[in-house]
Scaffold this motif. Structure first.
Motif, PDB file in Angstrom:
ATOM      1  N   HIS A  25      42.581  42.027  36.676  1.00 51.06           N
ATOM      2  CA  HIS A  25      43.601  40.692  36.723  1.00 51.06           C
ATOM      3  C   HIS A  25      42.840  39.775  35.873  1.00 51.06           C
ATOM      4  N   GLY A  26      43.013  39.347  34.765  1.00 55.30           N
ATOM      5  CA  GLY A  26      42.610  38.225  34.101  1.00 55.30           C
ATOM      6  C   GLY A  26      41.093  38.800  33.488  1.00 55.30           C
ATOM      7  N   VAL A  27      40.407  37.621  33.258  1.00 54.19           N
ATOM      8  CA  VAL A  27      39.138  37.734  32.512  1.00 54.19           C
ATOM      9  C   VAL A  27      38.205  37.373  33.281  1.00 54.19           C
ATOM     10  N   GLY A  29      37.131  38.612  36.424  1.00 53.78           N
ATOM     11  CA  GLY A  29      36.673  39.665  37.302  1.00 53.78           C
ATOM     12  C   GLY A  29      37.595  39.904  38.460  1.00 53.78           C
ATOM     13  N   GLU A  30      38.573  39.112  38.360  1.00 48.71           N
ATOM     14  CA  GLU A  30      39.713  39.659  39.530  1.00 48.71           C
ATOM     15  C   GLU A  30      40.453  41.030  39.623  1.00 48.71           C
ATOM     16  N   LEU A  31      40.547  41.405  40.788  1.00 46.42           N
ATOM     17  CA  LEU A  31      41.210  42.738  40.749  1.00 46.42           C
ATOM     18  C   LEU A  31      42.643  42.821  41.243  1.00 46.42           C
ATOM     19  N   ARG A  32      43.358  43.546  40.653  1.00 46.43           N
ATOM     20  CA  ARG A  32      44.792  43.782  41.284  1.00 46.43           C
ATOM     21  C   ARG A  32      44.673  44.882  42.181  1.00 46.43           C
ATOM     22  N   ILE A  33      45.202  44.611  43.272  1.00 44.68           N
ATOM     23  CA  ILE A  33      45.018  45.468  44.486  1.00 44.68           C
ATOM     24  C   ILE A  33      46.502  45.855  45.077  1.00 44.68           C
ATOM     25  N   GLU A  34      46.611  47.218  45.115  1.00 46.03           N
ATOM     26  CA  GLU A  34      47.920  47.890  45.504  1.00 46.03           C
ATOM     27  C   GLU A  34      47.604  47.753  47.016  1.00 46.03           C
ATOM     28  N   VAL A  35      48.463  47.186  47.905  1.00 49.00           N
ATOM     29  CA  VAL A  35      48.338  47.137  49.375  1.00 49.00           C
ATOM     30  C   VAL A  35      48.524  48.165  50.197  1.00 49.00           C
ATOM     31  N   LEU A  36      47.542  48.814  51.027  1.00 45.17           N
ATOM     32  CA  LEU A  36      47.825  49.850  51.622  1.00 45.17           C
ATOM     33  C   LEU A  36      47.696  49.562  53.133  1.00 45.17           C
ATOM     34  N   THR A  37      47.789  48.548  53.558  1.00 44.85           N
ATOM     35  CA  THR A  37      47.602  48.134  55.045  1.00 44.85           C
ATOM     36  C   THR A  37      48.776  47.297  55.496  1.00 44.85           C
ATOM     37  N   ALA A  38      49.094  47.284  56.704  1.00 42.80           N
ATOM     38  CA  ALA A  38      50.420  46.559  57.316  1.00 42.80           C
ATOM     39  C   ALA A  38      50.130  45.199  57.402  1.00 42.80           C
ATOM     40  N   TYR A  39      48.844  44.980  57.153  1.00 41.22           N
ATOM     41  CA  TYR A  39      48.292  43.396  57.708  1.00 41.22           C
ATOM     42  C   TYR A  39      47.248  42.710  56.292  1.00 41.22           C
ATOM     43  N   PRO A  40      48.047  42.595  55.349  1.00 43.33           N
ATOM     44  CA  PRO A  40      47.193  42.065  54.165  1.00 43.33           C
ATOM     45  C   PRO A  40      46.660  40.529  54.316  1.00 43.33           C
ATOM     46  N   GLU A  41      47.512  39.822  55.326  1.00 45.87           N
ATOM     47  CA  GLU A  41      47.024  38.560  55.354  1.00 45.87           C
ATOM     48  C   GLU A  41      45.494  38.424  56.201  1.00 45.87           C
ATOM     49  N   MET A  80      35.861  38.717  43.848  1.00 42.08           N
ATOM     50  CA  MET A  80      34.345  38.951  44.617  1.00 42.08           C
ATOM     51  C   MET A  80      33.252  38.110  43.736  1.00 42.08           C
ATOM     52  N   SER A  81      32.546  37.789  44.775  1.00 42.62           N
ATOM     53  CA  SER A  81      31.356  36.698  44.133  1.00 42.62           C
ATOM     54  C   SER A  81      30.471  37.468  43.083  1.00 42.62           C
ATOM     55  N   THR A  82      30.328  38.862  43.198  1.00 40.96           N
ATOM     56  CA  THR A  82      29.564  39.323  42.183  1.00 40.96           C
ATOM     57  C   THR A  82      30.336  40.017  41.154  1.00 40.96           C
ATOM     58  N   ILE A  83      31.331  40.097  41.040  1.00 39.20           N
ATOM     59  CA  ILE A  83      32.036  40.667  40.080  1.00 39.20           C
ATOM     60  C   ILE A  83      32.759  39.580  39.110  1.00 39.20           C
ATOM     61  N   LEU A  84      32.218  38.997  37.882  1.00 40.95           N
ATOM     62  CA  LEU A  84      32.352  37.902  37.245  1.00 40.95           C
ATOM     63  C   LEU A  84      33.225  37.941  35.918  1.00 40.95           C
ATOM     64  N   ASP A  85      33.429  39.418  35.580  1.00 41.83           N
ATOM     65  CA  ASP A  85      34.075  39.422  34.386  1.00 41.83           C
ATOM     66  C   ASP A  85      35.022  40.617  34.292  1.00 41.83           C
ATOM     67  N   ARG A  86      36.008  40.804  33.299  1.00 42.46           N
ATOM     68  CA  ARG A  86      36.863  41.782  33.350  1.00 42.46           C
ATOM     69  C   ARG A  86      36.244  43.346  33.012  1.00 42.46           C
ATOM     70  N   GLY A  87      35.041  43.550  32.263  1.00 46.12           N
ATOM     71  CA  GLY A  87      34.296  44.792  32.256  1.00 46.12           C
ATOM     72  C   GLY A  87      33.867  45.264  33.621  1.00 46.12           C
ATOM     73  N   ALA A  89      35.288  44.295  36.450  1.00 44.34           N
ATOM     74  CA  ALA A  89      36.186  44.486  37.399  1.00 44.34           C
ATOM     75  C   ALA A  89      36.823  46.086  37.052  1.00 44.34           C
ATOM     76  N   ASP A  90      36.762  46.156  35.542  1.00 39.69           N
ATOM     77  CA  ASP A  90      37.310  47.327  35.156  1.00 39.69           C
ATOM     78  C   ASP A  90      36.714  48.797  35.678  1.00 39.69           C
ATOM     79  N   LEU A  91      35.558  48.670  35.972  1.00 39.70           N
ATOM     80  CA  LEU A  91      34.548  49.795  36.494  1.00 39.70           C
ATOM     81  C   LEU A  91      35.178  50.225  37.791  1.00 39.70           C
ATOM     82  N   LEU A  92      35.749  49.270  38.491  1.00 40.57           N
ATOM     83  CA  LEU A  92      36.226  49.652  40.026  1.00 40.57           C
ATOM     84  C   LEU A  92      37.799  50.344  39.908  1.00 40.57           C
TER      85      LEU A  92
END
Length: 183
Positions: A25-27, A29-41, A80-87, A89-92
């Motif tokens: 998501h963006g450049v 290193g953020e990740l777009r996550i499909e939520v699979l938990t009842a408690y995402p908060e 995540m603090s160690t995922i800093l760019d889109r590339g 993030a794309d590996l995940l």
């Protein structure tokens, strides 16, 4: 080479699923996550999560610390603090985001994890043995317990009108068979 399965000596899983990485998501290193938990908060900055391609293989999971999190439509955006760019993030992409069972937020009285339902022996409120839960289907409205037994497959909705009692120590579930649940 044999991989370690993600379960403890007691048969409990090592991880609980939180979500699945859909894409970057963006450049930054953020990740777009499909939520699979009842408690995402419960996913907050500082949480240690594990990301891996197989939620049952502990050897493939890598630990990350959540740096930032926000809701976007029905998704979560994780940084995540160690995922800093889109590339990076794309590996995940298509991997699972999990939390260690021992780090999970304690459940309220009467609550249980879905994995704990698997294997429960199911009885009607009249005492008839209906079988054993072999799967839990997660639907939008409510979960459904798949019971295999002498009457074949029975699909039981996980709602208060149907599930009367769950006794994890005894390994049993008592249910009210609502009209239409049996052929």
């Amino acid at each position: 080479m044999k991989s370690r399965r993600a379960s403890s000596p007691t048969g409990q899983p090592l991880f609980l699923l939180l979500g699945r990485v859909l894409r970057p998501h963006g450049v930054r290193g953020e990740l777009r996550i499909e939520v699979l938990t009842a408690y995402p908060e419960r996913i907050v900055p500082g949480t240690t999560v594990f990301v891996g391609p197989d939620p049952h293989d502990a050897s493939s999971a890598v630990a990350y610390e959540v740096d930032r999190v926000r809701k976007h439509q029905q998704y979560l955006i994780l940084g995540m603090s160690t995922i800093l760019d889109r590339g990076a993030a794309d590996l995940l992409r298509d991997q699972y985001v999990m939390v260690a069972l021992e780090d999970a937020v304690p459940l309220e009285e009467g609550e249980f994890y879905l994995y704990q339902a698997i294997g429960l022996k199911v009885f009607s409120k009249e005492g008839d043995a209906l079988g054993q839960i072999v799967e839990v289907i997660e639907t939008g409205a409510n979960d459904v317990y798949v019971v295999q037994g002498p009457r074949g497959e029975i699909l039981l909705p996980a709602i208060d009108e149907c599930v009367i009692d769950v006794d994890l120590e005894a390994g049993t579930m008592t249910v009210h068979l609502m009209d239409g649940l049996l052929d």
